[in-house]
Design an enzyme around this catalytic site. Sequence first.
Site, short mmCIF file in Angstrom:
data_model
loop_
_atom_site.label_atom_id
_atom_site.label_comp_id
_atom_site.label_asym_id
_atom_site.label_seq_id
_atom_site.Cartn_x
_atom_site.Cartn_y
_atom_site.Cartn_z
N GLY A 15 31.39 19.73 -27.56
CA GLY A 15 32.58 20.39 -27.01
C GLY A 15 33.29 19.52 -25.98
O GLY A 15 32.88 18.39 -25.68
N ALA A 16 34.39 20.07 -25.43
CA ALA A 16 35.19 19.32 -24.45
C ALA A 16 34.34 19.00 -23.21
O ALA A 16 34.36 17.88 -22.70
CB ALA A 16 36.42 20.14 -24.04
N CYS A 66 34.93 27.14 -13.42
CA CYS A 66 35.63 25.93 -12.97
C CYS A 66 36.63 26.21 -11.85
O CYS A 66 36.90 25.33 -11.02
CB CYS A 66 36.31 25.22 -14.14
N GLN A 123 46.02 26.32 -12.87
CA GLN A 123 44.91 25.96 -13.73
C GLN A 123 45.37 25.17 -14.95
O GLN A 123 46.33 25.53 -15.61
CB GLN A 123 44.19 27.22 -14.21
N HIS A 136 42.24 21.45 -12.09
CA HIS A 136 42.72 22.69 -11.48
C HIS A 136 43.12 22.41 -10.03
O HIS A 136 42.45 21.64 -9.32
CB HIS A 136 41.61 23.74 -11.44
#
Lengths: 354, 354
Positions: free
Chosen positions: A16-17, A133, A160, A258
């Site tokens: 995944g990312a 996050c 964000q 963010h």
Amino acid sequence: MERSARPTLAVVGATGAVGTVMLQILSQHADIWGEIRLVASPRSAGRKLTVRGEEVEVVALDEAAFEGVDVAMFDVPDEVAAEWAPRAAAHGAVVVDNSAAFRMDPQVPLVVPEVNPHAARIRPRGIVAGPNCTTLSMIVAVGALHAEFGLRELVVSSYQAVSGAGRAGVETLRRQLSLVAGTELGTSPGDVRRAVGDRTGPFPEPVALNVVPWAGSLRDEGWSSEEMKVRDESRKILGLPRLKVTATCVRVPVVTTHSLTVHARFEGEVTVDRTREILATAPGVVLFDDPEAGEFPTPADAVGTDPTWVGRVRRALDDPTALDLFVCGDNLRKGAALNTAQIAELVAAELTGA
Amino acid sequence: MERSARPTLAVVGATGAVGTVMLQILSQHADIWGEIRLVASPRSAGRKLTVRGEEVEVVALDEAAFEGVDVAMFDVPDEVAAEWAPRAAAHGAVVVDNSAAFRMDPQVPLVVPEVNPHAARIRPRGIVAGPNCTTLSMIVAVGALHAEFGLRELVVSSYQAVSGAGRAGVETLRRQLSLVAGTELGTSPGDVRRAVGDRTGPFPEPVALNVVPWAGSLRDEGWSSEEMKVRDESRKILGLPRLKVTATCVRVPVVTTHSLTVHARFEGEVTVDRTREILATAPGVVLFDDPEAGEFPTPADAVGTDPTWVGRVRRALDDPTALDLFVCGDNLRKGAALNTAQIAELVAAELTGA
């Protein structure tokens, strides 16, 4: 595990990312691990990924994947974590989970190593959680100030990045920007909406040339799940169950990092000078704050870096107990992969007696 | 001027970004004016612009431009307004000025027609000022809530559009977006910064795929002039000289429409139900707030429209006296041209006894 043997690490969600960034971080940090096993969904099994300069074949998420594993870092959807983290723990692995599945479980510590490292040692379920996050983008700086001034209240607004919604978020912004590139760029009503149509991907509204005051799902009384996470997680990490917290979470057309505005009220008077001293020496924080010289953090500064960048340090003009800050943090690094890796390293040091 | 004659209006700064919207608004609103004279810098003199469906030749800003003028709407740089507004007033015109030159002058009322229309009648210098676009983006909604609940404190964060910096701001975002379009879009450190270089236009940092926590010039103790305007102007418009206000102003890659998160604390307990009733009926406000149905305002909704759009109405979970809102307002319309035109219409009604 025998003391001083090199622990075996499993990376669950390796493709995944966030998983991609986890592998980068494992390749950059001091190499404390024995085997690193890469785990992902069955459809990704057999893919080869590079970690520590070597190709490693991805194995499917099943019981066998956790045999002999000492520490397992999870970055998978909540429901996958809810099912598999306890199974991994039953195999004897300490699970470091980055999902929301266990964060508010009283039997699971919620850990940010710069703020509450000792909490990671008490883990009755064999699981340690890392926060969302958005919480992570500000909590290291806020934690350092709380340790000195005693926090009473937080009012935060987020800016964000789309990668907080994973690869789909990034692709959606890319496609929307290409759609609006030839238009008059939103100078007349609905330009963006017309160009984008219903191609909003994981977001409820177009995010190119727009800002969207929504992240997550609807909770009670009009709050979003993301806003509730900031409140609940900040309270748990700081050990302040009655802390007053208000968050408004807004998606902006930034790829990664963010940002948050933070209005923080403390027990007594604060000074900007002492605040700067604290932030300049706090681990994991970069103080970047000289507006006269054009210095204040932006996502373009913070992206790809580990620390929380803090600037625009001001004391509230009408409240000598309150500070106003602007903070930026890479949501894929400290906001996810880095914090998970740091917790895993804490646990490894404990297991090996290092 | 004789009562009931149609007043003569001068539009000073007719060729600018706000001036263009002023002419649109004059063409859309009820036609109460006699002559409309278009005034701009000498280099724009002779250009022809359309207002009320007719071509009008722009005249140069000089003393003759104000002969016979009853009301003059100014949207020009502060230093031009500081020089020419008193001259226009000396010719007998009532000046409605949208610059910062006179906003905090105790002899000049600062007017938002939905909030403090009567203030426009007392104008010892012959000048009425309108507030900054950021203040205007939230003050109509906040003013309506203050009238019922009694405002004590505001903590606001802005998501400001690039057109707040005029045509140069819009062109800068366009150029930067075309520069980054072929890149990996800021997923690695400095992508945006490398692509944009020093082509930051009126902004201190790249604004494409970024957010920039700075607007205006540096004031005391690290505050920006834009943040001080929000505080000073809100206090003056609401008649609350000791109101606690904290603003953090941030530029975002949106073309037009400023958004703000608003945390507003009042004298006593508030309810969401009563807040919705107030906002649903307040002039100049659209309540757009049903997150279950995906309804909350974004710039793509508000751009090109007159009202302040309000959504995400929540009562603070840890403070029953505080509300949290997300507001959007077109910074070129209500944020500038529309408010100026509304004040001019108020003055015209007074002059003509309408």
